[in-house]
Design an enzyme around this catalytic site. Structure first.
Site, PDB file in Angstrom:
ATOM      1  N   GLY A 274      -1.692 -68.437  30.342  1.00  0.00           N
ATOM      2  CA  GLY A 274      -2.570 -67.427  29.946  1.00  0.00           C
ATOM      3  C   GLY A 274      -4.059 -67.665  29.315  1.00  0.00           C
TER       4      GLY A 274
ATOM      5  N   ASP B 179       1.183 -63.623  18.824  1.00  0.00           N
ATOM      6  CA  ASP B 179       1.936 -62.741  18.304  1.00  0.00           C
ATOM      7  C   ASP B 179       2.903 -62.899  17.435  1.00  0.00           C
ATOM      8  OD1 ASP B 179       2.999 -59.946  18.778  1.00  0.00           O
ATOM      9  OD2 ASP B 179       4.072 -60.598  20.470  1.00  0.00           O
TER      10      ASP B 179
ATOM     11  N   LYS C 125      -3.140 -61.094  17.207  1.00  0.00           N
ATOM     12  CA  LYS C 125      -2.288 -59.900  17.381  1.00  0.00           C
ATOM     13  C   LYS C 125      -1.458 -60.142  16.203  1.00  0.00           C
ATOM     14  CE  LYS C 125       0.764 -58.481  20.603  1.00  0.00           C
ATOM     15  NZ  LYS C 125       1.159 -57.942  21.903  1.00  0.00           N
TER      16      LYS C 125
ATOM     17  N   PHE D 208       0.304 -53.963  23.643  1.00  0.00           N
ATOM     18  CA  PHE D 208       0.276 -55.332  24.883  1.00  0.00           C
ATOM     19  C   PHE D 208      -0.961 -55.358  25.735  1.00  0.00           C
ATOM     20  CE2 PHE D 208       1.970 -57.799  28.134  1.00  0.00           C
ATOM     21  CZ  PHE D 208       2.966 -58.638  27.323  1.00  0.00           C
TER      22      PHE D 208
HETATM   23  P1  IMP Z   1       4.520 -65.668  20.181  1.00  0.00           P
HETATM   24  O1  IMP Z   1       5.182 -66.794  20.515  1.00  0.00           O
HETATM   25  O2  IMP Z   1       5.102 -64.379  20.011  1.00  0.00           O
HETATM   26  O3  IMP Z   1       3.014 -65.817  19.244  1.00  0.00           O
HETATM   27  O4  IMP Z   1       3.803 -65.159  21.670  1.00  0.00           O
HETATM   28  C1  IMP Z   1       2.846 -66.064  22.314  1.00  0.00           C
HETATM   29  C2  IMP Z   1       2.839 -65.672  23.863  1.00  0.00           C
HETATM   30  O5  IMP Z   1       3.532 -64.443  24.244  1.00  0.00           O
HETATM   31  C3  IMP Z   1       1.448 -65.661  24.274  1.00  0.00           C
HETATM   32  O6  IMP Z   1       0.980 -66.812  24.191  1.00  0.00           O
HETATM   33  C4  IMP Z   1       1.599 -64.773  25.348  1.00  0.00           C
HETATM   34  O7  IMP Z   1       1.825 -65.402  26.525  1.00  0.00           O
HETATM   35  C5  IMP Z   1       2.745 -63.789  24.970  1.00  0.00           C
HETATM   36  N1  IMP Z   1       2.290 -62.469  24.665  1.00  0.00           N
HETATM   37  C6  IMP Z   1       2.407 -62.104  23.363  1.00  0.00           C
HETATM   38  N2  IMP Z   1       1.830 -60.854  23.115  1.00  0.00           N
HETATM   39  C7  IMP Z   1       1.230 -60.491  24.314  1.00  0.00           C
HETATM   40  C8  IMP Z   1       0.239 -59.268  24.947  1.00  0.00           C
HETATM   41  O8  IMP Z   1       0.149 -58.554  24.161  1.00  0.00           O
HETATM   42  N3  IMP Z   1      -0.135 -59.775  26.129  1.00  0.00           N
HETATM   43  C9  IMP Z   1       0.293 -60.478  27.095  1.00  0.00           C
HETATM   44  N4  IMP Z   1       0.891 -61.738  26.403  1.00  0.00           N
HETATM   45  C10 IMP Z   1       1.545 -61.577  25.234  1.00  0.00           C
HETATM   46 MG    MG Z   2       0.855 -67.901  26.370  1.00  0.00          MG
END
Ligand code: IMP
Ligand code: MG
Length: 187
Positions: A51, A109, A137, A159
């Site tokens: 990403g 996130d 986010k 999202f």
């Molecule tokens: P976390 O571990 O919940 O912080 O999520 C991290 C990963 O989830 C990010 O690096 C993204 O790959 C994916 N992710 C979380 N929210 C989104 C979003 O709104 N769009 C796209 N990918 C997301």
């Molecule tokens: Mg990611």
């Protein structure tokens, strides 16, 4: 635009302006850090696949000091019984001991991915670790985590896709950062 897309959150121009600002800030900060470090420690950008690739490519061209690239890939297990569990899919190519590491990621996130990554990298004893995240986010955060460089903060539970970010591997190549329609996402 595709029917799954709701609206543009940040357009191409806003993204490019912000990325250039981040690049300038990183340049200034690390110029200082590298000048004050005794043994000519080098800077390495660690990009999270897949990403953050688009962000990384633009950001690096806005950074005006020597910087190396490496890539790492981390995935969530997708296992409802172990929320927040993550694993390493592809490791860095080179050691980071004694180096200055700048993590470059697309979005934080819950914070579980970044926490896991920081733990894994800190165990290798780098000189410093900082984090540069395009989108902070906030509504679903589970981990208290400081972020050194943030592109944009999103306080709604949206999202977002585009500019490298996907939903089920789609929309990475959109030039803007957009919100998907709420009904589209199953998570
Ligand atoms: P976390 O571990 O919940 O912080 O999520 C991290 C990963 O989830 C990010 O690096 C993204 O790959 C994916 N992710 C979380 N929210 C989104 C979003 O709104 N769009 C796209 N990918 C997301
Ligand atoms: Mg990611």
């Amino acid at each position: 635009m595709h029917e799954d897309i709701d609206y543009i959150i940040f357009d191409e121009k806003q993204i490019q302006d912000r990325v250039r600002e981040l690049g300038r800030q990183i340049t200034e900060d690390y110029q200082e850090l590298l000048e004050n470090s005794s043994d000519g420690q080098l800077l390495i950008a660690v990009c999270l696949l897949r990403g953050a690739v688009t962000f990384m490519a633009d950001l690096m061209r806005a950074v005006d000091i020597p910087i190396e690239y490496d890539f790492i890939s981390i995935s969530s297990y997708g296992d409802a019984s172990r929320p927040g569990a993550v694993r390493l899919i592809r490791d860095l190519d080179r050691p980071i001991g004694g180096r200055n590491v700048l993590i470059v990621d697309d979005i934080i996130d819950t914070g579980n991915t970044l926490r896991y990554l920081c733990q894994s990298l800190l165990a290798r004893e780098p000189s410093t670790i900082r984090k540069c995240i395009l989108i902070n986010k906030t509504p679903r955060r589970q981990v208290d985590m400081s972020i050194d460089y943030v592109g944009f903060t999103v306080e709604e539970d949206l999202f977002v896709v585009g500019y490298g970010m996907d939903y089920a591997e789609k929309y990475r190549n959109l030039p803007h950062i957009v919100a998907l329609k709420p009904g589209v996402i199953t998570r």
